[in-house]
Motif scaffolding. Structure first.
Motif, PDB file in Angstrom:
ATOM      1  N   LYS A 128     -83.847   5.119 -11.830  1.00 46.40           N
ATOM      2  CA  LYS A 128     -83.066   4.954 -10.601  1.00 46.40           C
ATOM      3  C   LYS A 128     -82.159   3.721 -10.630  1.00 46.40           C
ATOM      4  O   LYS A 128     -81.091   3.729 -10.027  1.00 46.40           O
ATOM      5  N   VAL A 129     -82.591   2.655 -11.324  1.00 51.40           N
ATOM      6  CA  VAL A 129     -81.864   1.388 -11.278  1.00 51.40           C
ATOM      7  C   VAL A 129     -81.401   0.977 -12.668  1.00 51.40           C
ATOM      8  O   VAL A 129     -82.191   0.916 -13.611  1.00 51.40           O
ATOM      9  N   LEU A 130     -80.111   0.707 -12.780  1.00 47.52           N
ATOM     10  CA  LEU A 130     -79.524   0.174 -14.006  1.00 47.52           C
ATOM     11  C   LEU A 130     -79.129  -1.277 -13.767  1.00 47.52           C
ATOM     12  O   LEU A 130     -78.416  -1.578 -12.815  1.00 47.52           O
ATOM     13  N   VAL A 131     -79.618  -2.172 -14.620  1.00 50.10           N
ATOM     14  CA  VAL A 131     -79.202  -3.571 -14.579  1.00 50.10           C
ATOM     15  C   VAL A 131     -78.232  -3.792 -15.735  1.00 50.10           C
ATOM     16  O   VAL A 131     -78.580  -3.564 -16.896  1.00 50.10           O
ATOM     17  N   MET A 132     -77.023  -4.211 -15.403  1.00 48.16           N
ATOM     18  CA  MET A 132     -75.993  -4.471 -16.409  1.00 48.16           C
ATOM     19  C   MET A 132     -75.880  -5.972 -16.618  1.00 48.16           C
ATOM     20  O   MET A 132     -75.510  -6.701 -15.699  1.00 48.16           O
ATOM     21  N   VAL A 133     -76.222  -6.437 -17.823  1.00 45.15           N
ATOM     22  CA  VAL A 133     -76.155  -7.859 -18.153  1.00 45.15           C
ATOM     23  C   VAL A 133     -74.848  -8.106 -18.891  1.00 45.15           C
ATOM     24  O   VAL A 133     -74.690  -7.716 -20.048  1.00 45.15           O
ATOM     25  N   GLY A 134     -73.908  -8.728 -18.208  1.00 49.23           N
ATOM     26  CA  GLY A 134     -72.570  -8.931 -18.742  1.00 49.23           C
ATOM     27  C   GLY A 134     -71.565  -8.131 -17.932  1.00 49.23           C
ATOM     28  O   GLY A 134     -71.871  -7.035 -17.438  1.00 49.23           O
ATOM     29  N   ALA A 135     -70.359  -8.691 -17.786  1.00 51.92           N
ATOM     30  CA  ALA A 135     -69.328  -8.014 -16.993  1.00 51.92           C
ATOM     31  C   ALA A 135     -67.990  -8.023 -17.720  1.00 51.92           C
ATOM     32  O   ALA A 135     -66.934  -8.043 -17.104  1.00 51.92           O
ATOM     33  N   GLY A 136     -68.053  -8.002 -19.049  1.00 53.92           N
ATOM     34  CA  GLY A 136     -66.834  -7.980 -19.844  1.00 53.92           C
ATOM     35  C   GLY A 136     -66.252  -6.583 -19.956  1.00 53.92           C
ATOM     36  O   GLY A 136     -66.622  -5.672 -19.207  1.00 53.92           O
ATOM     37  N   ALA A 137     -65.349  -6.391 -20.921  1.00 51.08           N
ATOM     38  CA  ALA A 137     -64.638  -5.125 -21.066  1.00 51.08           C
ATOM     39  C   ALA A 137     -65.566  -3.952 -21.344  1.00 51.08           C
ATOM     40  O   ALA A 137     -65.279  -2.812 -20.957  1.00 51.08           O
ATOM     41  N   LEU A 138     -66.685  -4.206 -22.015  1.00 53.66           N
ATOM     42  CA  LEU A 138     -67.609  -3.129 -22.365  1.00 53.66           C
ATOM     43  C   LEU A 138     -68.490  -2.698 -21.194  1.00 53.66           C
ATOM     44  O   LEU A 138     -68.962  -1.550 -21.153  1.00 53.66           O
ATOM     45  N   ALA A 139     -68.713  -3.590 -20.243  1.00 54.62           N
ATOM     46  CA  ALA A 139     -69.653  -3.317 -19.158  1.00 54.62           C
ATOM     47  C   ALA A 139     -69.341  -2.043 -18.376  1.00 54.62           C
ATOM     48  O   ALA A 139     -70.241  -1.209 -18.169  1.00 54.62           O
ATOM     49  N   PRO A 140     -68.110  -1.841 -17.886  1.00 56.44           N
ATOM     50  CA  PRO A 140     -67.860  -0.599 -17.132  1.00 56.44           C
ATOM     51  C   PRO A 140     -68.063   0.655 -17.970  1.00 56.44           C
ATOM     52  O   PRO A 140     -68.489   1.687 -17.446  1.00 56.44           O
ATOM     53  N   HIS A 141     -67.784   0.578 -19.264  1.00 53.41           N
ATOM     54  CA  HIS A 141     -68.004   1.736 -20.138  1.00 53.41           C
ATOM     55  C   HIS A 141     -69.495   2.010 -20.309  1.00 53.41           C
ATOM     56  O   HIS A 141     -69.921   3.168 -20.298  1.00 53.41           O
ATOM     57  N   LEU A 142     -70.281   0.963 -20.485  1.00 58.78           N
ATOM     58  CA  LEU A 142     -71.722   1.153 -20.599  1.00 58.78           C
ATOM     59  C   LEU A 142     -72.294   1.741 -19.314  1.00 58.78           C
ATOM     60  O   LEU A 142     -73.145   2.641 -19.348  1.00 58.78           O
ATOM     61  N   ILE A 143     -71.834   1.240 -18.194  1.00 55.29           N
ATOM     62  CA  ILE A 143     -72.304   1.758 -16.908  1.00 55.29           C
ATOM     63  C   ILE A 143     -71.985   3.249 -16.794  1.00 55.29           C
ATOM     64  O   ILE A 143     -72.836   4.070 -16.429  1.00 55.29           O
ATOM     65  N   LYS A 144     -70.754   3.629 -17.130  1.00 57.45           N
ATOM     66  CA  LYS A 144     -70.351   5.033 -17.038  1.00 57.45           C
ATOM     67  C   LYS A 144     -71.139   5.904 -18.012  1.00 57.45           C
ATOM     68  O   LYS A 144     -71.506   7.041 -17.691  1.00 57.45           O
ATOM     69  N   ALA A 145     -71.406   5.376 -19.205  1.00 51.50           N
ATOM     70  CA  ALA A 145     -72.168   6.140 -20.195  1.00 51.50           C
ATOM     71  C   ALA A 145     -73.610   6.355 -19.748  1.00 51.50           C
ATOM     72  O   ALA A 145     -74.156   7.458 -19.885  1.00 51.50           O
ATOM     73  N   HIS A 146     -74.242   5.310 -19.213  1.00 48.27           N
ATOM     74  CA  HIS A 146     -75.620   5.457 -18.728  1.00 48.27           C
ATOM     75  C   HIS A 146     -75.675   6.398 -17.528  1.00 48.27           C
ATOM     76  O   HIS A 146     -76.627   7.180 -17.399  1.00 48.27           O
ATOM     77  N   LEU A 147     -74.671   6.337 -16.663  1.00 50.27           N
ATOM     78  CA  LEU A 147     -74.625   7.258 -15.523  1.00 50.27           C
ATOM     79  C   LEU A 147     -74.464   8.697 -15.995  1.00 50.27           C
ATOM     80  O   LEU A 147     -75.052   9.617 -15.423  1.00 50.27           O
ATOM     81  N   ALA A 148     -73.658   8.897 -17.044  1.00 46.07           N
ATOM     82  CA  ALA A 148     -73.477  10.246 -17.593  1.00 46.07           C
ATOM     83  C   ALA A 148     -74.767  10.748 -18.232  1.00 46.07           C
ATOM     84  O   ALA A 148     -75.112  11.931 -18.120  1.00 46.07           O
ATOM     85  N   ALA A 149     -75.476   9.836 -18.908  1.00 44.42           N
ATOM     86  CA  ALA A 149     -76.705  10.220 -19.604  1.00 44.42           C
ATOM     87  C   ALA A 149     -77.866  10.407 -18.646  1.00 44.42           C
ATOM     88  O   ALA A 149     -78.730  11.267 -18.868  1.00 44.42           O
ATOM     89  N   ARG A 150     -77.899   9.581 -17.611  1.00 43.07           N
ATOM     90  CA  ARG A 150     -79.003   9.598 -16.648  1.00 43.07           C
ATOM     91  C   ARG A 150     -78.460   9.748 -15.224  1.00 43.07           C
ATOM     92  O   ARG A 150     -78.312   8.772 -14.488  1.00 43.07           O
ATOM     93  N   PRO A 151     -78.130  10.986 -14.817  1.00 47.34           N
ATOM     94  CA  PRO A 151     -77.557  11.208 -13.476  1.00 47.34           C
ATOM     95  C   PRO A 151     -78.508  10.869 -12.335  1.00 47.34           C
ATOM     96  O   PRO A 151     -78.091  10.852 -11.177  1.00 47.34           O
ATOM     97  N   SER A 152     -79.779  10.580 -12.656  1.00 48.48           N
ATOM     98  CA  SER A 152     -80.731  10.189 -11.614  1.00 48.48           C
ATOM     99  C   SER A 152     -80.475   8.764 -11.105  1.00 48.48           C
ATOM    100  O   SER A 152     -81.003   8.371 -10.049  1.00 48.48           O
ATOM    101  N   LEU A 153     -79.680   7.978 -11.829  1.00 52.21           N
ATOM    102  CA  LEU A 153     -79.418   6.586 -11.435  1.00 52.21           C
ATOM    103  C   LEU A 153     -78.726   6.524 -10.074  1.00 52.21           C
ATOM    104  O   LEU A 153     -77.781   7.261  -9.810  1.00 52.21           O
ATOM    105  N   GLN A 154     -79.226   5.619  -9.237  1.00 50.88           N
ATOM    106  CA  GLN A 154     -78.708   5.497  -7.873  1.00 50.88           C
ATOM    107  C   GLN A 154     -78.165   4.107  -7.556  1.00 50.88           C
ATOM    108  O   GLN A 154     -77.406   3.938  -6.601  1.00 50.88           O
ATOM    109  N   ARG A 155     -78.562   3.131  -8.357  1.00 49.18           N
ATOM    110  CA  ARG A 155     -78.203   1.747  -8.056  1.00 49.18           C
ATOM    111  C   ARG A 155     -77.868   1.020  -9.352  1.00 49.18           C
ATOM    112  O   ARG A 155     -78.604   1.128 -10.331  1.00 49.18           O
TER     113      ARG A 155
END
Length: 337
Positions: free
Chosen positions: A144-171
């Motif tokens: 349900k919860v993804l913690v993103m450590v870092g906010a550089g250029a890669l961060a939004p891509h990692l967030i989108k990839a994890h959301l695509a892989a795990r659609p159960s994520l809510q926060r």
């Protein structure tokens, strides 16, 4: 738009190389489709590709030049690819990306240059989607919860990839040394409405407090001292790390490695990732205890064994996934031209 190849001569595949713009890359690549592409092709191509260990040259005490070649002569993947990468971590003070890259694709049949493209954009997609693929296999189904450590250029891509892989994520909770960068990224993602309906994006300046909230903890930093303390990871967490590629760099401590079952993207991680090299030296874990992503995809390795187990995935990148990503871009563009 990309400049298109001259195909007037039917006896040749291509008579002049094309240049794919960033806009073309973004229009072709999507995190969910690239994750699926890797899932499909990594098991069958990883053993047939020639991928020398990348060459890394220190340009200064902090900056580096990396060369990453890969080639195949099989009919299904008739390509040679080379990525040239510069790593300048001090660029953050100039509000510039720390990594710049170019990628060139050749025909392994004729040696012709087929295409060139921004290797930085390609790297952002391929790195994040390798992590997304590992998350799809190793993270809990009910994450349900993804913690993103870092906010550089890669961060939004990692967030989108994890959301695509795990659609159960809510926060999604974002941390960065400069808290304003984390806040800005959270605000942008909320405005862009990425992911599934109802996903909340927020920032938090207390890393130790939020690590224990993460069902998935993803790290993309230049840290040379551990940021993620293993004792803070919750039972059942999945730890994903992509930042380090030198022995001197570490995003987590030994306790995180000790508590988790560790997997890597390729063998280079065993000698390049500071988290693992140090752990081997200190007897925290052994090389033979580390699993590989391709083995997980093939079913030769068991992934998550229980809902309480902690899994760790460390990626250092490889020319294999660069070539597969470039293949998808090139063939998609040719198909749609």
């Amino acid at each position: 738009m990309a400049s298109k190849p001259n195909t007037s001569n039917n006896s040749a595949i291509i008579t002049s190389p094309m240049f794919l713009t960033n806009e073309s890359l973004h229009s072709i690549l999507a995190h969910n489709s690239l994750i699926q592409h890797f899932h499909t092709f990594l098991p069958t191509t990883s053993s047939t590709l020639h991928t020398p260990i990348r060459q890394s040259y220190d340009l200064s005490q902090s900056s580096s030049l990396l060369l990453m070649p890969s080639w195949s002569s099989t009919p299904s993947l008739p390509y040679i690819g080379v990525k040239l990468v510069t790593y300048f971590p001090q660029n953050s003070a100039l509000n510039l990306p720390g990594i710049h890259a170019s990628y060139v694709l050749f025909s392994s049949t004729t040696g012709q240059t087929l295409a060139s493209m921004d290797g930085t954009v390609l790297t952002l997609y391929r790195t994040s989607c390798v992590s997304g693929l590992a998350s799809k296999i190793l993270a809990r189904n009910d994450s349900k919860v993804l913690v993103m450590v870092g906010a550089g250029a890669l961060a939004p891509h990692l967030i989108k990839a994890h959301l695509a892989a795990r659609p159960s994520l809510q926060r999604v909770i974002i941390w960065n040394r400069t808290i304003q960068k984390a806040a800005d990224l959270a605000e942008k993602l909320n405005k862009d409405c990425i992911g599934n309906a109802g996903v909340r994006f927020e920032s938090n300046g207390n890393l130790e407090e939020i690590i224990g909230l993460g069902d998935i903890v993803s790290c993309a930093t230049n840290a040379d001292a551990p940021l993620v303390k293993g004792e803070k990871l919750k039972q059942g967490a999945h730890l994903d790390m992509v930042g380090s590629f030198k022995e001197s760099m570490r995003e987590c401590d030994d306790e995180a490695i000790r508590r988790g079952r560790v997997f890597v993207d390729n063998e280079a991680a065993l000698v390049e990732a500071g988290e693992l090299v140090g752990a081997f030296e200190r007897g925290v874990t052994k090389k033979e205890d580390v699993g590989f992503l391709v083995e997980l995809i093939k079913g030769e390795q068991v992934g998550r064994k229980s809902s309480e187990e902690i899994t760790v995935f460390k990626s250092v990148g490889s020319a294999v996934v660069d070539l597969l990503a470039a293949q998808l871009v090139y063939e998609s563009y040719i198909k749609d031209k």
